[in-house]
Design a protein around this motif. Sequence first.
Motif, PDB file in Angstrom:
ATOM      1  N   THR A   1       1.046  -1.131  -0.024  1.00  0.00           N
ATOM      2  CA  THR A   1      -0.088   0.007  -0.066  1.00  0.00           C
ATOM      3  C   THR A   1       0.804   1.293  -0.062  1.00  0.00           C
ATOM      4  OG1 THR A   1      -1.608  -1.236   1.239  1.00  0.00           O
ATOM      5  CG2 THR A   1      -1.712   1.263   1.295  1.00  0.00           C
TER       6      THR A   1
ATOM      7  N   ASN B   1       0.769   4.076  -2.890  1.00  0.00           N
ATOM      8  CA  ASN B   1       0.275   5.364  -2.897  1.00  0.00           C
ATOM      9  C   ASN B   1       1.486   6.431  -2.868  1.00  0.00           C
ATOM     10  OD1 ASN B   1      -2.375   4.492  -2.359  1.00  0.00           O
ATOM     11  ND2 ASN B   1      -2.089   4.263  -0.269  1.00  0.00           N
TER      12      ASN B   1
ATOM     13  N   GLY C   1       4.928   6.724  -6.093  1.00  0.00           N
ATOM     14  CA  GLY C   1       3.671   6.033  -5.891  1.00  0.00           C
ATOM     15  C   GLY C   1       3.401   5.099  -7.410  1.00  0.00           C
TER      16      GLY C   1
END
Length: 310
Positions: free
Chosen positions: A158, A162, A174
């Motif tokens: 994650t 991101n 990201g």
Amino acid sequence: MFVHFVVFAILWMPVTLQLVTMRSFLATPSCNDRISNIEFVAEHQARSRRSCAAMCSINCGCFGFNLLVNKCRIHRSCDLVNMTSTEDGWKYYQINLPPDCQGVMESGESTSGLYVIDLFGGRVQLVTVYCDMETDNGGWTAIQRRLSGTMNFNKTWTEFKNGFGDPANAYWIGNDVIHHLTNRQPHFMYAIFKLHAPPGRTKHRKSSCNSLIKVFRLQYLFLTSGDSMINAGHTGGNVNGASFSTVDRDNDQWNSGNCAVKYKGGWWFNDCHDAFLNGPWPPEHWFEPWIPAITSVSDIAEVRMMIKPT
């Protein structure tokens, strides 16, 4: 088939950092001689519309400049429906932020540093990035930047998705951003090492590849020899078609474990790597970042991966 270049270089040149807000704007004549009933972000004295535009920050969607009183007003947005009052002399301008560093360069900027880009248009997602305006004709968007181990790149799926870190020091832009930038058209990629070493020992490495990333999978076409990202003599180092792996998501081809766990950083691992630019600093724990050009990383001062459209 799309063909473009991946470039590897070792440099020692210092770079001055600064956050730069774009000064590209379009007139919005429908709002002229009006005043918004929505409170503006800021008000300043200004000598010209360009100096007014320079006062726009990341929260500035448009600005109004009144030459009659040399006044500048910064707005989040300028919508005619909210311009309910009138006052002579006001002219309004919409700030246009480019989608990448090539757009920054095409707008007239020529200094390397931090810029705000509008990734999707409409100011839906504004991203601060490092733009290299000197290397190989400039216009490079840094998707990764590392200065002297100031950021740990042993992150989760994650976090890589991101993005994390500070573009002024160390960051990963990201995977969502990389995918959006590269999925629309093929891109060049440029990888740079800066070393703690005197001038005079410069190495360059070039190879050819096709478009970079689609759904976190590196699409890489090997056409020339000597490239560490696709070592013909070691299938485990071949990143062509490799999926991105992190400590919590194993997408590599290594049967004995997770390469991201073993080498402590997210990357397009195969089984496992001949090029790996997200290893842990201090550098003695970072294993073979770019074979054969760099096997020892004790003198690395900066690593940067940059892209721009072909």
